[in-house]
Design a protein around this motif. Structure first.
Motif: not given
Length: 486
Positions: A64-83
Motif C-alpha cells: 500500500e502506498d508503495g510509490g514509484p519503482v526506481y533504480a538504486v544501482s544497476p542491479h537493484s531496484c527499490a520502492i520507498g524513501g530513505t535507504a
C-alpha cells in the motif's frame, strides 16, 4: 546376369566373417561426454539481462502506498524513501553455504528460497528472502523493519517475493529494455574480466553483489589491484570534499581522491534521466607508477566498453532458481558451520555404526555421521554433513551445531575433568563463549564432541547466550558414550 563362382562366394563369406569378428573384438568408441552444465552460467545471464525493476514493478501492488519503482544501482531496484526504509530487489547477491546455514529454508512463489531477519531489531534491521539462482548467487528481496515490526517486515518481503518467485520460472519476460551503453548489462566482475582482461575475484568477500568486484592482472597477489563499483545517483557529480578534486577525463569530469598508495575515481557512465545516472567507481591499489594515472586509464577502458555495449548476450536459461525439492548447493548447509570446512565437506555416506571403540579408527569409512545420526534424537532433528579431517557436523533448525570427530590418539587437550553417563569421565577443553568442547579418551582413539550455540536458522543475531551449548552437548555426549564407549 553371370552367376558368381563358388570361390567368390567363399571369399565373400570369409570377408563377412572377418568383418564380424573385427567388430566384435574391437573396443566400442567412447562417446564424448558433454561437460556438466555450469551452474554459474545462469548468473552471467541474470546479471546482464534480468531487469530488477521489471521484477519489482508487478509486485508493487502488494504494498500500500508503495510509490514509484526506481533504480538504486544497476542491479537493484527499490520502492520507498530513505535507504533504511526501502524495499529492494537485487540480482546477483552473494549466497553461499555459510549463508544457507544461517537462513531458514522456505518455499516462496513455488521456488526454493531462504529467509533471514536481523535481530535484535534496530532502525537498520531488515528481513530478506533470497532465491538462489546458483550455489553462490541469488535474487534478493529485502524489506525494512520499519517501526520495529520484524514480523510485518518479513510478511512484506514474502508478499513482494511471491510473484517474483513465479517470474523466475520464465525470466525471459523480465529482461532489460534495449538501451545503448546500458551499465546494467555488465556485472562488475564482467567488466574486470572482459573489458580489462584481468582476473576477477568472484568470491563473496570480493564480490558481495553484481555491482562490486575486485580483480588483478594475473590473479590474487599480483599488482596492481582494482576494485570496480557500480552505483546510481544524481546525474551531476557532487562538489569535491576533503581530499578530493574534480579532474577532466576524455569522457567527462570525474571525482578523484588519491594518495601514494591508492586512487579512487568516480565518473558518470550512463545518464538515465535529468536527475539520475549510473556511475562507475574505480579504486586502484599497489600500482607500480602513480595510482591515479592507472585509475584514469582503467576508467577509460571501462567506460569505452560500456559505451560500445556487450558483444552478445549469454544464452537465456529456461528458468532461474530451483524447485522446492531440488538441491541448490552441492554440499549440505551444515558444511557452512565452519568456512574452512566447506571445500572438503560433503553429504554423509551410508556407513553402519561401529560396534566397538576400536572400530572408530582405521576402519576405512568415517563412522562419525552414523554415530551422530543414531543418537541425534537426544538433541532434536539434525541436518548432517561429513567434513573430511574433522568428522561429522550436525545442524539443528534452532541453530544448535555439533561436530563429532575421532582422533587416532595422543593428548586430547589440557582441560578439566567432567563426569559423564555411567560413571565415565571426559575432559572439558578450553573453548570460546557459546562453545562446549569435550574430549573422551578411549584407550587409544579420542572421541571429540564440540557443541556450539548459534541463533535459530533465519535469525541474523548479534548476540548469543554464552552457555546454552553445554546442556545439549552433555546430553548428546552421554548418549554417545552410553552406546559406543565400553
Amino acid at each position: 546376369m553371370p552367376r558368381s563362382s563358388p570361390w567368390r562366394l567363399a571369399m565373400a563369406a570369409g570377408a563377412l566373417a572377418l568383418a564380424a569378428a573385427a567388430c566384435s573384438s574391437a573396443p566400442t568408441p567412447t562417446r564424448p561426454v558433454p561437460p556438466p552444465p555450469d551452474p554459474e552460467a545462469a548468473v552471467s545471464w541474470a546479471t546482464s539481462e534480468l531487469d530488477p525493476c521489471a521484477l519489482l514493478s508487478p509486485a508493487v501492488a502488494a504494498v500500500e502506498d508503495g510509490g514509484p519503482v526506481y533504480a538504486v544501482s544497476p542491479h537493484s531496484c527499490a520502492i520507498g524513501g530513505t535507504a533504511d526504509q526501502r524495499i529492494v530487489v537485487a540480482v546477483g547477491t552473494a549466497l553461499g553455504t555459510a549463508d544457507r546455514a544461517v537462513a531458514a529454508p522456505v518455499v516462496v512463489g513455488d521456488r526454493r528460497a531462504y529467509l533471514t531477519r536481523d535481530v535484535p531489531i534496530d532502525p537498520k534491521a531488515r528481513c530478506a528472502v533470497d532465491f538462489p539462482i546458483s550455489p553462490t548467487r541469488s535474487v534478493r528481496v529485502s524489506a525494512p523493519a520499519g517501526e520495529g515490526d520484524l514480523a510485518g517486515s518479513c510478511a512484506t518481503a514474502t508478499t513482494i517475493a511471491e510473484p517474483i518467485g513465479r517470474d523466475l520460472a520464465a525470466p525471459a519476460e523480465r529482461v532489460r529494455a534495449a538501451a545503448p551503453g546500458d551499465v546494467g548489462r555488465w556485472g562488475a566482475c564482467d567488466l574486470i574480466g572482459t573489458a580489462l582482461g584481468w582476473q576477477a575475484d568472484r568470491g563473496a568477500f570480493a564480490q558481495p553483489d553484481a555491482d562490486t568486484c575486485r580483480g588483478t592482472p594475473q590473479g590474487p597477489g599480483s599488482e596492481p589491484s582494482v576494485q570496480v563499483r557500480l552505483s546510481t545517483g544524481p546525474a551531476v557529480l557532487p562538489a569535491p570534499g576533503a581530499g578530493e578534486r574534480t579532474v577532466q577525463l576524455a569522457g567527462g569530469p570525474a571525482l578523484q581522491a588519491g594518495t601514494a598508495a591508492q586512487c579512487t575515481l568516480t565518473a558518470i557512465a550512463q545518464v538515465l534521466s535529468d536527475a539520475t545516472a549510473h556511475r562507475i567507481t574505480v579504486v586502484v591499489r599497489e600500482a607500480t607508477d602513480d595510482p591515479c594515472t592507472a585509475a584514469a586509464a582503467t576508467m577509460a577502458t571501462l567506460t569505452t566498453a560500456v559505451a560500445d555495449g556487450r558483444a552478445a548476450a549469454p544464452p537465456a536459461p529456461a528458468a532461474l532458481g530451483y524447485a522446492p525439492s531440488a538441491a541448490d548447493d552441492p554440499v549440505p548447509a551444515a558444511c557452512g558451520i565452519g568456512a574452512a570446512q566447506v571445500a572438503s565437506c560433503r553429504a554423509p555416506r551410508r556407513v553402519p555404526p561401529p560396534d566397538s571403540a576400536a572400530a572408530l579408527v582405521g576402519g576405512g569409512a568415517d563412522p562419525t555421521c552414523a554415530m551422530l545420526g543414531s543418537v541425534a534424537a537426544s538433541v532434536g532433528e539434525l541436518e548432517m554433513a561429513a567434513a573430511d579431517g574433522t568428522g561429522c557436523i550436525g545442524l539443528a533448525g534452532d541453530g544448535y551445531a555439533v561436530t563429532v570427530g575421532v582422533a587416532p590418539g595422543g593428548q586430547p587437550c589440557a582441560g578439566s575433568t567432567v563426569p559423564l553417563a555411567g560413571g565415565r569421565s571426559g575432559i572439558r577443553c578450553p573453548s570460546a563463549a557459546g562453545t562446549f568442547d569435550l574430549a573422551i579418551p578411549l584407550g587409544g582413539p579420542v572421541l571429540r564432541i564440540t557443541g556450539q550455540t548459534r541463533a535459530p536458522r533465519g535469525d541474523r543475531a548479534r548476540t548469543l547466550p554464552a552457555d546454552a551449548a553445554e546442556q545439549r552437548t552433555r546430553a548428546l555426549t552421554d548418549a554417545l558414550v552410553t552406546r559406543y564407549v565400553p
